[in-house]
Design a protein around this motif. Structure first.
Motif, PDB file in Angstrom:
ATOM      1  N   ILE A  64      86.145 -49.920   7.592  1.00 30.98           N
ATOM      2  CA  ILE A  64      86.392 -48.492   7.818  1.00 30.98           C
ATOM      3  C   ILE A  64      85.179 -47.720   7.312  1.00 30.98           C
ATOM      4  N   GLY A  65      84.670 -46.814   8.130  1.00 28.71           N
ATOM      5  CA  GLY A  65      83.464 -46.057   7.788  1.00 28.71           C
ATOM      6  C   GLY A  65      83.688 -44.941   6.780  1.00 28.71           C
ATOM      7  N   ARG A  66      82.760 -43.990   6.753  1.00 34.44           N
ATOM      8  CA  ARG A  66      82.818 -42.864   5.811  1.00 34.44           C
ATOM      9  C   ARG A  66      83.618 -41.701   6.399  1.00 34.44           C
ATOM     10  N   TYR A  67      84.180 -40.889   5.511  1.00 30.63           N
ATOM     11  CA  TYR A  67      84.928 -39.686   5.887  1.00 30.63           C
ATOM     12  C   TYR A  67      86.039 -39.984   6.891  1.00 30.63           C
ATOM     13  N   CYS A  68      86.761 -41.075   6.689  1.00 37.44           N
ATOM     14  CA  CYS A  68      87.890 -41.386   7.570  1.00 37.44           C
ATOM     15  C   CYS A  68      89.177 -40.902   6.915  1.00 37.44           C
ATOM     16  N   MET A  92      88.502 -55.726  12.977  1.00 33.03           N
ATOM     17  CA  MET A  92      88.660 -54.343  13.452  1.00 33.03           C
ATOM     18  C   MET A  92      87.551 -53.523  12.795  1.00 33.03           C
ATOM     19  N   LYS A  93      86.792 -52.792  13.611  1.00 38.54           N
ATOM     20  CA  LYS A  93      85.714 -51.965  13.070  1.00 38.54           C
ATOM     21  C   LYS A  93      85.983 -50.509  13.408  1.00 38.54           C
ATOM     22  N   ILE A  94      85.962 -49.672  12.377  1.00 36.20           N
ATOM     23  CA  ILE A  94      86.217 -48.244  12.554  1.00 36.20           C
ATOM     24  C   ILE A  94      84.988 -47.493  12.047  1.00 36.20           C
ATOM     25  N   GLY A  95      84.465 -46.583  12.860  1.00 35.34           N
ATOM     26  CA  GLY A  95      83.244 -45.849  12.519  1.00 35.34           C
ATOM     27  C   GLY A  95      83.468 -44.748  11.494  1.00 35.34           C
ATOM     28  N   ASP A  96      82.501 -43.846  11.409  1.00 38.26           N
ATOM     29  CA  ASP A  96      82.552 -42.715  10.477  1.00 38.26           C
ATOM     30  C   ASP A  96      83.264 -41.529  11.116  1.00 38.26           C
ATOM     31  N   ALA A 109      90.154 -53.104  18.525  1.00 34.68           N
ATOM     32  CA  ALA A 109      89.047 -53.967  18.111  1.00 34.68           C
ATOM     33  C   ALA A 109      87.951 -53.098  17.511  1.00 34.68           C
ATOM     34  N   GLN A 110      87.743 -51.917  18.123  1.00 29.02           N
ATOM     35  CA  GLN A 110      86.653 -51.062  17.674  1.00 29.02           C
ATOM     36  C   GLN A 110      86.977 -49.601  17.950  1.00 29.02           C
ATOM     37  N   ILE A 111      86.707 -48.771  16.949  1.00 31.56           N
ATOM     38  CA  ILE A 111      86.827 -47.325  17.099  1.00 31.56           C
ATOM     39  C   ILE A 111      85.484 -46.756  16.687  1.00 31.56           C
ATOM     40  N   GLY A 112      84.886 -45.964  17.553  1.00 33.45           N
ATOM     41  CA  GLY A 112      83.549 -45.420  17.293  1.00 33.45           C
ATOM     42  C   GLY A 112      83.556 -44.319  16.244  1.00 33.45           C
ATOM     43  N   ASN A 113      82.466 -43.573  16.173  1.00 41.03           N
ATOM     44  CA  ASN A 113      82.333 -42.450  15.244  1.00 41.03           C
ATOM     45  C   ASN A 113      82.914 -41.182  15.855  1.00 41.03           C
ATOM     46  N   HIS A 114      83.377 -40.267  14.991  1.00 44.86           N
ATOM     47  CA  HIS A 114      83.851 -38.942  15.405  1.00 44.86           C
ATOM     48  C   HIS A 114      85.019 -39.026  16.390  1.00 44.86           C
ATOM     49  N   VAL A 115      85.997 -39.863  16.059  1.00 47.64           N
ATOM     50  CA  VAL A 115      87.151 -40.076  16.935  1.00 47.64           C
ATOM     51  C   VAL A 115      88.395 -39.482  16.281  1.00 47.64           C
ATOM     52  N   GLU A 116      89.230 -38.829  17.101  1.00 47.67           N
ATOM     53  CA  GLU A 116      90.506 -38.302  16.626  1.00 47.67           C
ATOM     54  C   GLU A 116      91.638 -39.020  17.344  1.00 47.67           C
ATOM     55  N   ILE A 117      92.559 -39.579  16.564  1.00 44.34           N
ATOM     56  CA  ILE A 117      93.766 -40.187  17.122  1.00 44.34           C
ATOM     57  C   ILE A 117      94.931 -39.363  16.594  1.00 44.34           C
ATOM     58  N   GLY A 118      95.779 -38.886  17.498  1.00 45.97           N
ATOM     59  CA  GLY A 118      96.869 -37.993  17.111  1.00 45.97           C
ATOM     60  C   GLY A 118      97.994 -38.682  16.359  1.00 45.97           C
TER      61      GLY A 118
END
Length: 189
Positions: A64-68, A92-96, A109-118
């Motif tokens: 899990i990245g930063r500011y998540c 599982m890789k989650i960006g910042d 499997a992967q969530i990029g940076n600056h993503v919003e999931i409701g």
């Protein structure tokens, strides 16, 4: 400026890198989970780092990245599949700057940076969410879906709704940093 969000100091553990993890969150297999720093894991969130591929060389399961912001009641578990009779989990890789809303289940499997999931979303196994994308509240994203950058997905099953503005990256980054700054321990006077 928005008002602070107070939490009881005894309810959260703060790490050296600024991560704030609720004592009521379930972190299984913490040795297999990395947090980038300044990440908030809310009450009753469940992160399953114990579900990992057998054998050496597969240490980090969830990165899990930063500011998540991992919302209340979220369940995060690595994706899995059976191949030639062998059952395996995959990382599982989650960006910042990723915000996952309350009560969502994530097996991406992967969530990029600056993503919003409701809130109340289900992100199916092996889903890939590219940078600056958004999943609307109450959406169900089927397994193996690829959500392109700068797009909004909504519905059950989740489908493309509209393109997001180029400023999405700056807006999401400002929101996650603001939320982290406002998330403060309550100090009785």
């Amino acid at each position: 400026m928005e008002p602070p969000i107070y939490y009881s100091k005894g309810e959260f553990i703060e790490t050296d890198t600024g991560n704030k993890v609720s004592r009521r969150a379930t972190i299984a297999g913490p040795q297999n989970i990395t947090l980038g720093g300044k990440t908030i894991i809310a009450n009753n969130a469940i992160i399953r780092g114990d579900l990992r591929r057998a054998g050496p060389g597969h240490a980090v399961v969830i990165n899990i990245g930063r500011y998540c912001l991992i919302g209340e009641g979220c369940i995060m578990r690595p994706p899995y599949k059976t191949y030639r009779g062998n059952f395996n989990y995959y990382p599982m890789k989650i960006g910042d700057h990723v915000h996952i809303g309350a009560n969502s289940v994530v097996e991406a499997a992967q969530i990029g940076n600056h993503v919003e999931i409701g809130k109340n979303c289900v992100i199916g196994k092996f889903t890939i969410i590219k940078d600056c994308a958004k999943v609307a509240d109450n959406s169900i994203i089927p397994p193996n879906t690829v959500i392109p950058a700068l797009s909004l997905f909504s519905g059950s099953p989740g489908r493309f709704c509209e393109d997001l503005p180029e400023s999405t990256q700056e807006m999401v980054e400002a929101q996650t940093k603001s939320y982290y700054t406002r998330f403060q321990p309550f100090e009785p006077r």
